[in-house]
Scaffold this motif. Structure first.
Motif, PDB file in Angstrom:
ATOM      1  N   PRO A  90       0.870  -1.121  -0.029  1.00 33.55           N
ATOM      2  CA  PRO A  90      -0.043  -0.213   0.083  1.00 33.55           C
ATOM      3  C   PRO A  90       0.906   1.127   0.084  1.00 33.55           C
ATOM      4  CG  PRO A  90      -0.319  -0.910   2.054  1.00 33.55           C
ATOM      5  CD  PRO A  90       0.366  -1.871   1.203  1.00 33.55           C
ATOM      6  N   GLU A  91       2.083   1.129   0.320  1.00 34.50           N
ATOM      7  CA  GLU A  91       2.848   2.264   0.355  1.00 34.50           C
ATOM      8  C   GLU A  91       4.355   1.863   0.568  1.00 34.50           C
ATOM      9  OE1 GLU A  91       3.087   4.520   4.290  1.00 34.50           O
ATOM     10  OE2 GLU A  91       1.465   3.150   4.862  1.00 34.50           O
ATOM     11  N   LYS A  92       5.250   2.532   0.586  1.00 34.03           N
ATOM     12  CA  LYS A  92       6.621   2.336   0.786  1.00 34.03           C
ATOM     13  C   LYS A  92       6.999   1.864   2.163  1.00 34.03           C
ATOM     14  CE  LYS A  92      11.241   3.965   0.043  1.00 34.03           C
ATOM     15  NZ  LYS A  92      12.193   5.153  -0.109  1.00 34.03           N
ATOM     16  N   GLY A  93       7.673   0.690   2.166  1.00 34.29           N
ATOM     17  CA  GLY A  93       7.808  -0.296   3.477  1.00 34.29           C
ATOM     18  C   GLY A  93       8.613  -1.198   3.349  1.00 34.29           C
ATOM     19  N   ASP A 135       4.160 -10.560   4.531  1.00 33.05           N
ATOM     20  CA  ASP A 135       3.928  -9.689   5.555  1.00 33.05           C
ATOM     21  C   ASP A 135       4.341  -8.103   5.031  1.00 33.05           C
ATOM     22  OD1 ASP A 135       1.993 -11.136   7.235  1.00 33.05           O
ATOM     23  OD2 ASP A 135       3.783 -12.317   7.856  1.00 33.05           O
ATOM     24  N   PHE A 136       3.487  -7.079   5.310  1.00 26.50           N
ATOM     25  CA  PHE A 136       4.047  -5.854   5.134  1.00 26.50           C
ATOM     26  C   PHE A 136       4.235  -4.906   6.352  1.00 26.50           C
ATOM     27  CE2 PHE A 136       3.096  -1.267   4.391  1.00 26.50           C
ATOM     28  CZ  PHE A 136       3.906  -1.181   3.417  1.00 26.50           C
ATOM     29  N   GLU A 137       5.241  -4.182   6.459  1.00 32.70           N
ATOM     30  CA  GLU A 137       5.111  -3.271   7.620  1.00 32.70           C
ATOM     31  C   GLU A 137       5.778  -2.084   7.076  1.00 32.70           C
ATOM     32  OE1 GLU A 137       8.966  -4.128  10.352  1.00 32.70           O
ATOM     33  OE2 GLU A 137       8.478  -6.130   9.532  1.00 32.70           O
ATOM     34  N   VAL A 138       5.362  -1.036   7.686  1.00 33.49           N
ATOM     35  CA  VAL A 138       5.816   0.441   7.477  1.00 33.49           C
ATOM     36  C   VAL A 138       7.168   0.620   8.028  1.00 33.49           C
ATOM     37  CG1 VAL A 138       3.690   1.325   6.663  1.00 33.49           C
ATOM     38  CG2 VAL A 138       4.267   1.538   9.191  1.00 33.49           C
ATOM     39  N   PRO A 139       7.972   1.486   7.702  1.00 34.35           N
ATOM     40  CA  PRO A 139       9.357   1.757   8.315  1.00 34.35           C
ATOM     41  C   PRO A 139       9.127   2.581   9.558  1.00 34.35           C
ATOM     42  CG  PRO A 139       9.142   2.996   6.435  1.00 34.35           C
ATOM     43  CD  PRO A 139       8.008   2.143   6.518  1.00 34.35           C
ATOM     44  N   PRO A 140       9.680   2.483  10.611  1.00 31.23           N
ATOM     45  CA  PRO A 140       9.526   3.304  11.724  1.00 31.23           C
ATOM     46  C   PRO A 140       9.925   4.718  11.603  1.00 31.23           C
ATOM     47  CG  PRO A 140      11.368   2.217  11.949  1.00 31.23           C
ATOM     48  CD  PRO A 140      10.852   1.468  10.685  1.00 31.23           C
ATOM     49  N   PRO A 141       9.247   5.662  12.297  1.00 36.95           N
ATOM     50  CA  PRO A 141       9.608   6.960  12.327  1.00 36.95           C
ATOM     51  C   PRO A 141      11.135   7.318  12.445  1.00 36.95           C
ATOM     52  CG  PRO A 141       8.316   6.862  14.365  1.00 36.95           C
ATOM     53  CD  PRO A 141       8.206   5.434  13.605  1.00 36.95           C
ATOM     54  N   PRO A 142      11.619   8.206  11.804  1.00 38.51           N
ATOM     55  CA  PRO A 142      13.044   8.596  12.062  1.00 38.51           C
ATOM     56  C   PRO A 142      13.212   9.210  13.443  1.00 38.51           C
ATOM     57  CG  PRO A 142      12.262  10.163  10.865  1.00 38.51           C
ATOM     58  CD  PRO A 142      11.109   9.155  10.728  1.00 38.51           C
ATOM     59  N   VAL A 143      14.370   8.602  13.975  1.00 39.34           N
ATOM     60  CA  VAL A 143      14.632   9.006  15.459  1.00 39.34           C
ATOM     61  C   VAL A 143      15.632  10.187  15.230  1.00 39.34           C
ATOM     62  CG1 VAL A 143      15.818   8.511  17.670  1.00 39.34           C
ATOM     63  CG2 VAL A 143      14.490   6.824  16.318  1.00 39.34           C
ATOM     64  N   VAL A 144      15.507  11.324  16.060  1.00 40.46           N
ATOM     65  CA  VAL A 144      16.167  12.503  15.933  1.00 40.46           C
ATOM     66  C   VAL A 144      17.049  12.761  17.098  1.00 40.46           C
ATOM     67  CG1 VAL A 144      15.988  15.038  15.612  1.00 40.46           C
ATOM     68  CG2 VAL A 144      14.373  13.644  14.346  1.00 40.46           C
ATOM     69  N   TYR A 145      18.245  12.961  16.583  1.00 39.44           N
ATOM     70  CA  TYR A 145      19.170  12.954  18.035  1.00 39.44           C
ATOM     71  C   TYR A 145      19.660  14.369  18.287  1.00 39.44           C
ATOM     72  CZ  TYR A 145      20.058   7.958  17.718  1.00 39.44           C
ATOM     73  OH  TYR A 145      19.574   6.573  17.709  1.00 39.44           O
ATOM     74  N   GLU A 146      19.617  14.785  19.565  1.00 40.17           N
ATOM     75  CA  GLU A 146      19.889  16.068  19.921  1.00 40.17           C
ATOM     76  C   GLU A 146      21.204  15.985  20.740  1.00 40.17           C
ATOM     77  OE1 GLU A 146      17.172  18.746  20.830  1.00 40.17           O
ATOM     78  OE2 GLU A 146      15.815  18.274  19.288  1.00 40.17           O
ATOM     79  N   PRO A 176      18.249   9.369  27.064  1.00 43.22           N
ATOM     80  CA  PRO A 176      19.527   8.423  26.670  1.00 43.22           C
ATOM     81  C   PRO A 176      19.127   7.518  25.201  1.00 43.22           C
ATOM     82  CG  PRO A 176      19.330   8.279  29.153  1.00 43.22           C
ATOM     83  CD  PRO A 176      18.096   9.215  28.419  1.00 43.22           C
ATOM     84  N   ALA A 177      20.245   7.511  24.337  1.00 39.93           N
ATOM     85  CA  ALA A 177      19.873   6.938  23.117  1.00 39.93           C
ATOM     86  C   ALA A 177      19.377   5.543  23.297  1.00 39.93           C
ATOM     87  CB  ALA A 177      21.016   7.069  22.433  1.00 39.93           C
ATOM     88  N   ASP A 178      20.074   4.695  24.102  1.00 43.91           N
ATOM     89  CA  ASP A 178      19.663   3.515  24.350  1.00 43.91           C
ATOM     90  C   ASP A 178      18.151   3.027  24.903  1.00 43.91           C
ATOM     91  OD1 ASP A 178      20.339   4.361  26.755  1.00 43.91           O
ATOM     92  OD2 ASP A 178      21.358   2.391  27.362  1.00 43.91           O
ATOM     93  N   LYS A 179      17.655   4.319  25.359  1.00 49.19           N
ATOM     94  CA  LYS A 179      16.395   4.045  26.069  1.00 49.19           C
ATOM     95  C   LYS A 179      15.331   4.889  25.226  1.00 49.19           C
ATOM     96  CE  LYS A 179      18.108   3.108  30.713  1.00 49.19           C
ATOM     97  NZ  LYS A 179      18.363   3.635  32.003  1.00 49.19           N
ATOM     98  N   CYS A 180      15.663   5.768  24.199  1.00 45.73           N
ATOM     99  CA  CYS A 180      14.733   6.508  23.647  1.00 45.73           C
ATOM    100  C   CYS A 180      13.619   5.752  22.789  1.00 45.73           C
ATOM    101  CB  CYS A 180      15.679   7.672  22.668  1.00 45.73           C
ATOM    102  SG  CYS A 180      14.739   8.809  21.953  1.00 45.73           S
ATOM    103  N   LYS A 181      12.595   6.537  22.599  1.00 50.91           N
ATOM    104  CA  LYS A 181      11.502   5.890  21.872  1.00 50.91           C
ATOM    105  C   LYS A 181      11.133   6.794  20.817  1.00 50.91           C
ATOM    106  CE  LYS A 181       9.474   2.926  25.571  1.00 50.91           C
ATOM    107  NZ  LYS A 181       8.372   2.630  26.489  1.00 50.91           N
ATOM    108  N   PRO A 182      10.392   6.395  19.783  1.00 55.27           N
ATOM    109  CA  PRO A 182       9.949   7.432  18.728  1.00 55.27           C
ATOM    110  C   PRO A 182       8.966   8.448  19.309  1.00 55.27           C
ATOM    111  CG  PRO A 182       9.756   5.236  17.968  1.00 55.27           C
ATOM    112  CD  PRO A 182      10.012   5.095  19.413  1.00 55.27           C
ATOM    113  N   GLY A 183       9.324   9.537  18.874  1.00 60.90           N
ATOM    114  CA  GLY A 183       8.459  10.876  19.496  1.00 60.90           C
ATOM    115  C   GLY A 183       9.107  11.652  20.439  1.00 60.90           C
ATOM    116  N   GLN A 184      10.279  11.040  21.493  1.00 62.70           N
ATOM    117  CA  GLN A 184      10.954  11.497  22.659  1.00 62.70           C
ATOM    118  C   GLN A 184      12.239  12.327  21.831  1.00 62.70           C
ATOM    119  OE1 GLN A 184      11.795   7.855  25.070  1.00 62.70           O
ATOM    120  NE2 GLN A 184      10.172   8.832  26.478  1.00 62.70           N
ATOM    121  N   LYS A 185      12.831  13.135  22.836  1.00 69.24           N
ATOM    122  CA  LYS A 185      13.773  13.832  22.239  1.00 69.24           C
ATOM    123  C   LYS A 185      15.240  12.994  22.796  1.00 69.24           C
ATOM    124  CE  LYS A 185      14.320  18.183  23.233  1.00 69.24           C
ATOM    125  NZ  LYS A 185      14.538  19.478  23.932  1.00 69.24           N
TER     126      LYS A 185
END
Length: 279
Positions: free
Chosen positions: A69-72, A142-153, A175-184
């Motif tokens: 249905p879309e890129k994935g 089985d199709f899956e969409v790519p996860p949103p990109p993680v932005v590192y600051e 911290p990078a090893d505990k970060c989830k999509p949507g968090q800084k």
């Protein structure tokens, strides 16, 4: 003359072994509606489909098509009901009929899985073929969409001003090893050079594992996105991202390489990126 004709017909009907009476089943002569790419049957993504192949009945090929249905990413799985009764090849092709991935079944294994690969919202094909044997099977994509990109600051540590309360923890990065999509996410700290990974400052490119062939303790893999066109040659320094396992590259084409790695098929479904050092 009439009597001879009658005797010949009777002999065929009674199965007396006359060679002229037998009929050879031609390859794919009874494939039904799905025996070629032009007449492929639709396979909805994330849905299983049951069918069968039978070389003895002239049903040698089954073709399916699916459209993401879309890129994935797509993971194709096949389950062979009677693996000891059939030798079957499974191919994944693009919209132009060019083979992207392929494998052949054997008598000791019933479940086959292609490592997930990136797809566009275009038509793709799956072809299952046999020249000997007979068995039902189940095919699934089985199709899956790519996860949103993680932005590192970058981590910025500020000393609180006098008589000023400390800033709320909500404004700090995670911290990078505990970060989830949507968090800084904090920028991960640079790792020191060691014998099991890429040294700091080395130039690398990333390849993706697209085909896995287990061979005992090691697994033979095909890596796309790298190759001679990007300066990667046999013996290039490479590691499996996430597990820091050394990848031994033993052959390279223009846009892909063959290699071995000490990892199971299950591990490679989660860790499919290879970092390769280039000059």
């Amino acid at each position: 003359m009439i009597k001879r004709s009658i005797l010949f017909v009777c002999a065929c009907a009674l199965g007396l072994g006359l060679g002229a009476c037998s009929k050879t089943i031609e390859y794919n002569s009874n494939s039904g509606y799905d025996g070629s790419r032009d007449s492929a049957s639709q396979l909805l993504v994330n849905t299983s489909k049951v069918d069968d192949l039978s070389a003895i009945d002239g049903d040698n090929e089954d073709w399916f098509y699916f459209t993401p249905p879309e890129k994935g990413f797509i993971t194709v799985r096949a389950n062979v009901d009677n693996p000891s009764a059939i030798v079957m090849s499974i191919e994944i092709l693009d919209g132009f009929g060019r083979t992207l991935h392929s494998m052949t079944t054997n008598s000791s294994k019933s479940v086959y899985e292609f490592i997930k690969f990136e797809v566009e919202p275009e038509r793709y094909f799956i072809a299952l073929k046999t020249r000997e044997g007979k068995s039902p099977y189940t095919i699934r994509a089985d199709f899956e969409v790519p996860p949103p990109p993680v932005v590192y600051e970058p981590v910025i540590e500020e000393e609180p001003e006098p008589d000023t309360p400390t800033k709320s923890s909500s404004s700090k990065c995670v911290p990078a090893d505990k970060c989830k999509p949507g968090q800084k996410c904090c920028r991960p700290k640079a790792q020191p050079s060691n014998d099991d990974g890429i040294a700091e400052g080395e130039k690398t490119i990333v390849g993706t594992i697209v085909l896995v062939t287990p061979q005992g303790e090691v697994t033979d893999i095909k890596i796309s996105g790298i190759g001679r066109s990007k300066g990667v040659k046999k013996g290039a320094k490479a590691y499996l991202r996430g597990l820091k396992r050394k990848v031994d590259i033993y052959s390279c084409l223009a846009t892909s390489c063959q290699a071995t790695v000490r990892a199971s098929s299950e591990e490679l479904t989660h860790y499919d990126k290879v970092d390769v050092v280039v000059e």
